[in-house]
Structure formats: structure tokens, C-alpha cells
Write an enzyme that holds these catalytic residues in place. Structure first.
Site, PDB file in Angstrom:
ATOM      1  N   SER A 185     -48.136 -15.462 -19.617  1.00 27.76           N
ATOM      2  CA  SER A 185     -49.268 -14.628 -20.033  1.00 27.76           C
ATOM      3  C   SER A 185     -49.401 -13.327 -19.268  1.00 27.76           C
ATOM      4  O   SER A 185     -50.229 -12.485 -19.649  1.00 27.76           O
ATOM      5  CB  SER A 185     -50.572 -15.425 -19.902  1.00 27.76           C
ATOM      6  OG  SER A 185     -50.599 -16.477 -20.849  1.00 27.76           O
ATOM      7  N   GLU A 210       0.802  -1.232   0.000  1.00 27.39           N
ATOM      8  CA  GLU A 210       0.000   0.000   0.000  1.00 27.39           C
ATOM      9  C   GLU A 210       0.830   1.276   0.000  1.00 27.39           C
ATOM     10  O   GLU A 210       0.424   2.278  -0.581  1.00 27.39           O
ATOM     11  CB  GLU A 210      -0.945   0.010   1.210  1.00 27.39           C
ATOM     12  CG  GLU A 210      -2.039  -1.038   1.162  1.00 27.39           C
ATOM     13  CD  GLU A 210      -3.092  -0.750   0.099  1.00 27.39           C
ATOM     14  OE1 GLU A 210      -3.108   0.369  -0.436  1.00 27.39           O
ATOM     15  OE2 GLU A 210      -3.886  -1.657  -0.208  1.00 27.39           O
TER      16      GLU A 210
END
Length: 887
Positions: free
Chosen positions: A521, A236
Site C-alpha cells: 500500500s 599479456e
């Protein structure tokens, strides 16, 4: 001056008045034809100078100049004069070696150097003239030196300007930096060390979920091994122990990399310049919302990082950071992550596992060991390489760690249980959807410390969860899945959502928002009949055909579950009993362009090119989409996109409210007429009788999806079943099916296809409607009521529409021949000519009326709705053709 004197200023192009430049080649290479005969006597040759040479040809021996002079001789273009004559002499030709082949400045210099040199005015003038001539003929032989000096001067000026500009920019930047720094927020030790979790609340302000669900085991500095600190620093911030909170070198390097990435169009080189201290400040104080990443925030972040470095040691800062970072899967802090992933403390981790934890924070999702182990391996190896470079571990240790699998010692995810499981799993799907919306709004709920207030109705949420998990007697099949979404038609806000049955872990698959299952449907009102009313002005009694039919352009027949045909029927009946062939034919009449437009207005983004004839009986949608699309029918035609969040309070105390904004999706007439027809569905003769709730005004539409014969499932087996229904105040959509529908045995039998979604909808709605008004919809002023043989129908007032050349369904037929009769009653002679301004009904007649029927059928293809239609008492409907499905 004598005729045979030599005047160098008159040394021209004509020696005897002849132009030698035009002589032949032999003439050009021969000795000079003209020369002073007394050339051997300098005193006689140069009488004006007492035998001294008047000019010095060899003073400048530059080769280029020699070439130019020779060129002047050869080209007969010398600037020394135009009228000088040379007397021809055989003596000169025989004894002199001064010829064109041997002539050069050097030879001529040697010749002239034998003469005495005495400066005089004429000599200087001649010399100056020669210099000017040479400067003209040398083509700037001295210029390179001047150019070099000019470039150096220009370069110096550029450097000076850049230095000045840089200094001004630097001063301006410092002024801006300190201006922003002066308004930086305060930062305390508790903020550096504490959790900054996001909390989610229901509509009543009750806390329902905290993003940081895992128990945070805060590790003291003594509990964090040097190996963990070294791994974090190596990946980091390698200059962590050298800088004072802000790393100028790293910042400049990141800036150069960013610029390079933008120029090349590549994002691979983009990188941040934040130090570990700056990252800690961001996690503790600032919002990570994208729009908040401004120059002001960056300046304040850097300023606070400097302050933190002055007040805390490097190891204290590392301790804060290691305990605060997001480690994925709802885990925060590396001590907690060590226990969650490996069941160990930080001190018990080996080199590989330590590197894994150090690498995860950069992207907890991308480096999730359960989902992306390959990505995590690459990241772990980068950490190990950094540690070697920093001298924290040896290459041999790194090699050994790299050979270890990243899943070694990893606890199975199935063994993890969320905190307060009973509560969290109840709201699981809703929380997922809410957090997704929060991210779309530009926030990061994992870092920003937000208070999210949602529209969730906790009572409905608990009921829905109970219904789908078998708590109300719904006959769920073993292994079957289900999902549901409940919306408020007034504003589109989602009141409840469940994404699956028997879910055991948080943040799994949310089936309520998946869009890869066909709706069956339930698509018909959205794809077919809604657009038909909206764009073609079809009335509820418009004739549709249920006859043998193939999908256009194919040999595939359209079928219904019973493989039968029911002939002509009204649109109302086709919807109520959910016949497939009329739906497909209706889509063909509407057209895919209009259908797509209608769907898009309802939040279902399907292009016209994506619609086919089979789309009439099924499209891929989610329960979230259907609940909000059907809500537009419920509220009179306004579409509201699904929303979960009502307001967000950021960590700085600022409240951001979000008001729903609706758009007109259809006419009020379309919404009302569709709703009126769908009210007949949950009746005893409708297609969803199991959804009926006595006394409740509601509209419902079921959907069933079968299998293709090639799948190999039993006859009558279904893969997906749906039911979407609504009242004026609630809209709910349910889906039931298997995650792997094509797997052997994963099908829904015909006998129970409707029992699960219908029963689930009914069990939920009975409870959910408590406290709401139970009122029916009223027709808008644009809709006209029409009574057809005792059946209440509706049409768009004054609108033109086509019956497609089909006869009207309403008749009391005793014969196969039908006659069109105008209402109000008219004479037979006017029936065929006056129908354009009246409603049309079909009545049985004798065979003698066949000619009238034929002429009337043609003239009544395009019709205009009447503003006042009454049914003649003579037009009675036969029991054989009764369409009694109106509410």
C-alpha cells in the site's frame, strides 16, 4: 587503261554492276562471274605495273583481319572501290580455282607472290589506304596491349600518391606525438610501485572506506618465480622482451583488428595494443575514465613507457606490474591474490594456479573464481596455450594443468573477513551505491585513485545499521531480512543506507536498491491518489466507495485484510485506514496513462502498459526509489534523483563537484494535500500507529503484501511489509521480508506484520531528527481550507472536479435518504441550480426531500471549489459517520 585491267583501288561492291550480296545461296558459293580474261598474263593483267602486283593482300595475316576482309567480300562492302568492272570470261570460270569457296589471303598471297614486286608511289598509297581500312575493320585488335600499359601507368600513379599521403600523415603523426609527449606528466619509481587506491569520505570529510581493503603483500623480485613472469608475458605481451616499451607490430595489428571489428560490426576481434609497460604506466599515472582515453593520453602513455624501459629492467617492470594489478574481490597484486585465493605464496603455486592468476587481471569480475569458474577455465587454458607457444612449458605440462579444476585449492569465500569488519560492514551498502554512481559518472574507482566525498551522515548510518541489526529492541524474526534508505528531501542526496541484516561479507546483495519486491500500500499515494489530485483536482474530502468490487475484466474480487466493506468514505479516510477497493477504483478513474506519467516524474520508470488494476495496491520498487519519491511530497513537489556523491578529486588534483538538479514532479497543491492526509496515518486510528512519535510533524504510509492462495502459506501470512515516512527534512523507507518468501516457514505472521517496520522506523527517526527543526507544512496559495462538520479538509482553489456521481460523505444522517445542501445555506429551490459555484455537503433529510436529492446528485457531479467556504452550524455530523482522522 583497258576495260579488262585490274585496279585494286576500285575493287568494289559491284562486279558487273550487280549486287552479289543479294544473290541466291548457289550464286554466293559459285565461281566469280566476272574476271579479266588475260589473268594468266601478268603483263597484260597489270599493265601499269609491268606485271607486278600493285598491292600485297597477305602482308598482315591476322586471322581477325582475314575474317573482316572475307566479310567485305561476302557482304559486297569492300572499301577498295565502287566502280571496278570485271569482264565475264568462260575461260576464267573453267580454268581458275579462284572462287569464293577457296579465296583467302593466303591463296591470294601465293598468287601475287608469283609477280615481280617493284615499289612505286602508287603501291605505297594503296598500301597505306589498306592499312587504314584494316585498322577500321579490325575492331581495335591492338588495344589490349595499350590498355595494359595504361593500367600499369595508373597503378604507378596511385602508388605514388599513396606513398606521398602516407609520408605526410606519418610526419603529421610524429609532430602530434612529440607535441603531446612534451607535456607528459612525470613518473617516479614510487608511483610505479605504490598502490593507487580510491578513498571514500563521509559528509564531514572523514575517511570511511578504501577501495583497496585487502592488505597488499608486496612481493620483491626475488619472491616472484620465473613461472609467474612467464605466464604473465605469455598472455599479456608475448613480445615483451623484444620491444622497448611500445610494440609497433602489436599496435598495428590491434589497429587492423579494431577497424575490421567496426566494419563487420563485431566486437570479438577488438583488442588493445598496449604493452605490459604501457599498462603499468596507465595504472600508475593516468585516469582510466572513459572520457580520458584520448589521443593525447595514448601518446603520453607511449612516451612514458619508452622512458620507463630506459630506466628499469624488464624484470623490474614485471615486478611493478605483478604487484599493482587488480585481482578482483578487493585484492591487488598477485602475491596477495595467491594468499587470498589459495593460501599460498607465488612460489608455492602449481602450473594451473599460476596461469589462473595471470589470466584474472584482464577482467577481475568476469574471471572471478567464485562467481564465474567456467569463464576462468577458458582464460586459464588460453594462458597455458600461450606458455606452450612461447616454449615456457611443455604440451604435457599444459595438458596436465588443463585437467585440473580451477577451484582446486580455492579458499571458501565465507572464510574471508574484510579489514576493519565492524566499520566496513556498517557502510557496506552505502559504499556499494556510491561506487556504482561513480562508475556511471565515467570513473573507474578500482584504478583511478580517486577521493570520493559523499553525502553520508555517519551518525545516521551507524544508527540505521544498529536498528536493522537488532540493537534497539525491534522484534526481528529469525532469518528475516530488512533494508532501508534515508534521503534529504531538499536535494535528494542519500544520507544513510543499509542493505541487509547480519551481513558478514562486503559487496553482497544490497536489498535497499533491489526492485523486485512489491511495495504494497505504500504505492497508493504514488499510483492512485497523487495522480487523482494532480490531474483530476480531487479534494481531500472527495467521495470514494468501499463496496464489493472485482478487478476489471476478471472474476477476481478485491479484498481488504478484514474482508469487509465500509461503504462511502472520503479520500482522506481511504488513505488513513488504507482501504484497497477505493484505491483500485481511484486508479481506474485516473487511468494508467496518467498514473504512469506521475510515477515517471518521481523516478519510477513504469510504462502505462505495465500497470494493471492490481498495481493500485502494489508496485515493484526499492527503498531508494520510495525515499526519494516521497521526498517530493515533503518538499512541495520537486523530484531529485538519488545521489550519493558530492564531489570527486582525481589523481591529478582536479576537483569535480556535482550539484543536485531537481525537476517539478507535481503541483504544490498535490504535494501539500497528500502530505496533509498522510499525517493522519501514524495516529491511534490510522494504519500505522506504531510509527507515531509524539509531537513530531510527520507523514507516513505503511504497506503489506500478502500471498496468493496457491503458494500454500498460512492464512493471514504476509511476504513483505513496508513503511515509508518523512518530515520536512528527512525521508526514510523501510522494507522487511525474506529473501525466499515462498519457502515453507518464510512468512510474516499477521500478528507481527507491522511491528518490525514501524518500530524500526520509529527507533531510527527519534534519533535522526535530533538537531533538525520540527515544523509543520503550510498550505500554498493554490490550496483552500474547507471545514466539513468540524473536520479540516483541503481543495484546489477554483479547480473543477467530479465526485463521480456519488453523494457527499459528510452528513448527519438519520435516514437512508440524503439531500445535497449548498453551503452557504440556500433555499431548497436553489439548491439544485447553484451548486456549480459552491462546495457540497450531504445532510440527512426527511423522505419528502428525496426528489431534491435526486436532482442535486446529478447536477453536482462536476463541481468548482469555492474560494471561501464555511460550514453551516445547521450541518452537524453524526457520530456514526465521523471521519476524525485529520491531524
Amino acid at each position: 587503261m583497258s576495260d579488262n585491267s585490274y585496279n585494286p583501288n576500285n575493287f568494289g561492291s559491284n562486279y558487273d554492276g550487280q549486287n552479289h550480296s543479294s544473290d541466291s545461296a548457289n550464286q554466293a558459293n559459285s565461281n566469280f562471274d566476272s574476271a579479266p580474261s588475260n589473268y594468266k598474263d601478268p603483263n597484260n593483267m597489270f599493265p601499269e605495273t609491268n606485271g607486278r602486283r600493285p598491292i600485297h593482300f597477305g602482308r598482315n595475316k591476322n586471322k581477325n583481319k582475314n575474317k573482316n576482309i572475307n566479310k567485305n567480300f561476302d557482304g559486297n562492302q569492300s572499301s577498295y572501290g565502287q566502280n571496278q568492272d570485271f569482264n565475264q570470261s568462260n575461260d576464267f570460270n573453267q580454268n581458275s580455282d579462284f572462287n569464293t569457296r577457296n579465296f583467302s589471303y593466303e591463296n591470294y598471297d601465293n598468287y601475287n607472290n608469283d609477280a615481280n614486286k617493284a615499289p612505286n608511289e602508287k603501291r605505297r598509297d594503296s598500301s597505306n589506304n589498306l592499312k587504314k581500312s584494316r585498322r577500321k575493320s579490325n575492331n581495335g585488335s591492338n588495344r589490349p596491349k595499350n590498355k595494359k600499359k595504361s593500367k600499369l601507368r595508373l597503378f604507378g600513379k596511385i602508388i605514388a600518391w599513396f606513398t606521398t599521403i602516407f609520408a605526410l600523415v606519418l610526419l603529421a603523426g610524429m609532430a602530434v606525438f612529440f607535441t603531446y609527449a612534451a607535456s607528459a606528466p612525470k613518473i617516479t619509481e614510487s608511483e610505479l610501485a605504490s598502490e593507487n587506491s580510491t578513498q571514500i569520505y563521509d559528509s564531514q570529510g572523514n575517511l570511511i572506506y578504501s577501495v583497496s581493503q585487502q592488505q597488499r603483500d608486496y612481493a620483491d623480485q626475488s619472491e616472484i618465480p620465473k613461472s609467474m613472469m612467464h605466464a604473465v608475458v605469455a598472455i599479456e605481451d608475448r613480445r615483451f622482451y623484444k620491444h622497448h616499451g611500445v610494440d609497433v607490430y602489436r599496435t598495428l595489428g590491434a589497429l587492423v583488428s579494431d577497424i575490421k571489428g567496426k566494419i563487420t560490426g563485431s566486437t570479438a576481434g577488438l583488442q588493445g595494443g598496449s604493452t605490459l609497460t604501457q599498462q603499468l604506466v596507465k595504472l600508475s599515472v593516468f585516469s582510466t575514465k572513459t572520457s580520458d582515453q584520448t589521443l593525447k593520453v595514448k601518446a603520453q602513455e607511449a612516451w612514458l613507457a619508452l622512458k620507463v624501459e630506459r630506466n628499469f629492467s624488464k624484470n623490474q617492470i614485471l615486478t611493478f606490474y605483478i604487484n599493482k594489478v587488480n585481482m578482483g574481490n578487493g585484492v591487488y597484486g598477485m602475491e596477495t591474490a595467491a594468499k587470498y585465493y589459495f593460501g599460498k605464496t607465488l612460489k608455492q603455486l602449481d602450473v594451473s594456479q599460476t596461469a589462473i592468476l595471470a589470466g584474472i587481471p584482464q577482467s577481475p569480475v568476469y574471471y572471478d573464481p567464485y562467481v564465474y569458474p567456467k569463464n576462468l577455465k577458458i582464460r586459464r587454458d588460453q594462458v597455458l596455450a600461450g606458455e606452450v607457444k612461447m616454449g615456457y612449458i611443455t604440451q604435457a605440462q599444459a595438458n596436465k594443468a588443463k585437467a585440473e579444476s580451477v577451484t582446486k585449492g580455492l579458499i571458501s569465500k565465507s572464510k574471508h573477513t574484510a579489514n576493519s569488519v565492524s566499520t566496513n560492514l556498517t557502510v557496506n551498502a552505502y559504499v556499494q551505491s556510491a561506487l556504482k554512481e561513480v562508475k556511471k559518472l565515467g570513473y573507474n574507482p578500482n584504478k583511478d585513485g580517486l577521493k570520493i566525498y559523499t553525502a553520508m551522515n555517519m551518525k545516521m548510518q551507524k544508527r540505521l545499521y544498529k536498528v536493522l541489526n537488532g540493537g534497539t529492541g525491534v522484534p526481528w524474526q529469525n532469518g528475516i531480512q530488512a533494508a532501508a534508505t534515508v534521503a534529504n528531501p531538499k536535494n535528494g542526496r542519500i544520507l544513510a543506507q543499509v542493505g541487509g541484516r547480519n551481513v558478514t561479507t562486503m559487496f553482497g546483495l544490497n536489498r535497499a536498491v533491489q526492485t523486485n519486491r512489491s511495495s504494497g500500500s505504500t504505492a497508493k499515494p504514488l499510483v492512485d491518489y497523487g495522480p487523482a489530485i494532480e490531474y483530476l483536482n480531487w479534494p481531500t474530502y472527495r467521495t470514494v466507495q468501499d463496496t464489493a468490487y472485482k478487478y476489471p475484466g476478471t472474476n477476481t474480487s478485491v479484498h481488504d485484510f478484514d474482508d469487509e466493506y465500509q461503504g462511502n468514505m472520503t479520500m482522506r479516510k481511504a488513505i488513513v485506514v488504507s482501504r484497497n477497493i477505493p484505491a483500485v477504483k481511484t486508479l481506474m478513474d485516473v487511468g494508467t496513462t496518467r498514473s504512469s506519467e506521475f510515477l515517471n516524474k518521481l523516478g519510477i520508470a513504469i510504462k502505462a502498459s505495465q500497470l494493471t488494476a492490481s498495481s493500485a495496491i502494489g508496485i515493484n520498487v526499492s527503498t531508494e526509489q520510495e525515499a526519494t519519491a516521497y521526498s517530493a511530497f515533503a518538499n512541495g513537489g520537486t523530484y531529485y534523483k538519488p545521489e550519493y556523491v558530492e564531489k570527486i578529486v582525481t589523481s591529478d588534483g582536479v576537483t569535480h563537484s556535482y550539484k543536485p538538479s531537481g525537476t517539478r514532479a507535481m503541483k504544490k497543491s498535490t504535494a501539500f494535500m497528500m502530505t496533509n492526509m498522510l499525517e493522519g496515518v501514524p495516529q491511534s486510528n490510522g494504519s500505522a500507529p506504531g510509527a507515531k512519535i509524539s509531537g513530531l510533524y510527520q507523514a507516513v504510509k505503511p504497506g503489506i503484501v500478502g500471498y496468493a492462495s496457491s503458494v500454500g502459506q498460512p492464512d493471514g501470512a504476509e511476504s513483505d511489509v513496508w513503511l515509508t515516512g518523512y518530515t520536512k527534512y528527512l525521508a526514510a523507507s523501510f522494507w522487511v521480508g525474506y529473501d525466499e518468501p515462498n519457502k515453507t516457514g518464510n512468512y510474516i505472521p499477521y500478528s507481527s506484520e507491522s511491528s518490525m517496520p514501524e518500530r524500526a522506523y520509529r527507533d531510527f527517526m527519534i534519533s535522526a531528527i535530533q538537531g533538525y527543526e520540527n515544523t509543520n507544512w503550510t498550505a500554498p496559495s493554490t490550496v483552500e481550507k474547507v471545514v466539513k462538520n468540524g473536520v479540516t479538509e483541503y481543495e484546489v482553489k477554483g479547480a473543477k472536479w467530479s465526485n463521480g456521481g456519488l453523494p457527499s460523505v459528510y452528513s448527519s444522517s438519520s435516514s437512508s435518504t440524503q439531500t445535497v445542501v449548498v453551503d452557504p445555506p440556500a433555499s431548497a429551490s436553489t439548491a439544485s441550480t447553484s451548486s456549480s459555484s459552491s462546495s457540497v455537503v450531504v445532510q440527512s433529510s426527511s423522505s419528502s426531500s428525496s426528489s431534491a436529492a435526486a436532482s442535486s446528485s446529478s447536477s453536482n457531479d462536476t463541481q468548482t471549489s469555492s474560494s471561501a467556504n464555511t460550514e453551516s452550524s445547521a450541518n452537524t455530523e453524526s457520530s456514526a459517520n465521523t471521519d476524525s482522522n485529520s491531524p
